[in-house]
Design an enzyme around this catalytic site. Structure first.
Site, PDB file in Angstrom:
ATOM      1  N   ASP A 123       0.824 -43.041 -27.398  1.00 26.28           N
ATOM      2  CA  ASP A 123       1.198 -42.183 -26.293  1.00 26.28           C
ATOM      3  C   ASP A 123      -0.084 -41.521 -25.782  1.00 26.28           C
ATOM      4  O   ASP A 123      -1.118 -41.529 -26.460  1.00 26.28           O
ATOM      5  CB  ASP A 123       2.194 -41.138 -26.791  1.00 26.28           C
ATOM      6  CG  ASP A 123       2.467 -40.045 -25.789  1.00 26.28           C
ATOM      7  OD1 ASP A 123       2.812 -40.376 -24.639  1.00 26.28           O
ATOM      8  OD2 ASP A 123       2.323 -38.866 -26.148  1.00 26.28           O
ATOM      9  N   ASP A 159      -0.399 -38.164 -23.260  1.00 20.86           N
ATOM     10  CA  ASP A 159      -0.386 -36.700 -23.211  1.00 20.86           C
ATOM     11  C   ASP A 159       0.119 -36.124 -24.534  1.00 20.86           C
ATOM     12  O   ASP A 159       1.233 -36.410 -24.960  1.00 20.86           O
ATOM     13  CB  ASP A 159       0.517 -36.209 -22.076  1.00 20.86           C
ATOM     14  CG  ASP A 159       0.044 -36.675 -20.713  1.00 20.86           C
ATOM     15  OD1 ASP A 159      -1.169 -36.634 -20.468  1.00 20.86           O
ATOM     16  OD2 ASP A 159       0.894 -37.088 -19.906  1.00 20.86           O
ATOM     17  N   ASP A 208       3.938 -37.936 -30.030  1.00 26.99           N
ATOM     18  CA  ASP A 208       4.271 -36.560 -30.415  1.00 26.99           C
ATOM     19  C   ASP A 208       5.622 -36.089 -29.888  1.00 26.99           C
ATOM     20  O   ASP A 208       5.985 -34.937 -30.116  1.00 26.99           O
ATOM     21  CB  ASP A 208       3.180 -35.606 -29.909  1.00 26.99           C
ATOM     22  CG  ASP A 208       3.173 -35.505 -28.382  1.00 26.99           C
ATOM     23  OD1 ASP A 208       3.248 -36.561 -27.721  1.00 26.99           O
ATOM     24  OD2 ASP A 208       3.087 -34.387 -27.854  1.00 26.99           O
TER      25      ASP A 208
END
Length: 239
Positions: A10, A12, A181
């Site tokens: 991922d 961001d 996250d």
């Protein structure tokens, strides 16, 4: 031949601390409509599901703020699609102005490449913006594929987004690990049949629930990621 191991990241909150640029762009967009700003902390909770969701959440928050202010103007808020376009007009030229790789990220990526891992990015950020940021930060050449939120007909948490990114990188789901996250990251990994590493340093807060069907590890920093990936997918890398 069996595909080599693939690490899919991922962006961001995992590779990139992008909050400063996202928050500044969100404020610039709101001010352009004569609306009150939002804080970095407020924007942090809006990240993870793409620009349209971020903008929709920002407008909803502003609406709640205005509703609680006696005498506040009651003009209708902008339509979210128009606001998303205006956000991107603000964000595109400044997407890497304040954003930085998290500590240890570049080193971890080079370690993985040296160990024979393929690398890819799967992000709900528009692909063009994602590629521009990776290039500005000097790591674009490390990745075999970049699957943005507009690259496929599906986006995270839909596993089709992750599977499409894996296919573009020449990988196989069973030989891939997703690192992220947020819930869209681990839900996509579970649906795609991949292992998952939770980036505890990111924006997501709580770790995924223990009832996920895919193998899960928790990393406190990017420096821990190479060893965790090797533990989840051990063995020599086919070439």
């Amino acid at each position: 031949m069996t595909a080599r191991r693939l690490a899919v990241f991922d962006m961001d909150g995992t590779l990139l601390d992008s909050l400063p640029d996202l928050a500044e762009s969100c404020r610039e967009m709101l001010v352009s409509y004569g609306l009150p700003p939002v804080s970095d902390a407020e924007v942090r909770g809006m990240i993870g599901q793409g620009v349209q969701v971020l903008v929709t959440r920002a407008l909803a928050l502003v609406a709640r703020k205005l509703a609680g202010q006696p005498g506040a103007p009651v003009a209708p808020l902008p339509e979210s699609t128009d606001a998303a376009e205006r956000f991107m007009a603000c964000y595109t030229p400044r997407a890497a102005r304040l954003s930085r790789l998290f500590p240890g990220t570049e080193e971890a990526l080079h370690i993985l490449r040296a160990q024979g891992w393929g690398l890819a990015v799967c992000t709900n950020k528009p692909e063009r913006a994602a590629r521009a940021i990776l290039d500005a930060l000097g790591v674009a050449a490390l990745f075999s594929a970049v699957g943005g939120g507009d690259s496929f007909t599906a986006r995270k948490p839909d596993p089709g987004h992750l599977l499409g990114t894996i296919a573009q990188a020449g990988g196989q789901a069973a030989r891939s690990v997703m690192v992220g996250d947020m819930p869209p990251d681990w839900l996509a990994a579970q649906g795609a049949g991949c292992s998952f590493v939770f980036a505890a340093w990111g924006y997501g807060g709580a770790a995924p629930a223990q009832d996920l069907s895919c193998p899960v590890a928790l990393a406190q920093s990017m420096a821990e990621v190479p060893a965790m990936l090797d533990a989840l997918l051990p063995g020599a890398v086919p070439r």
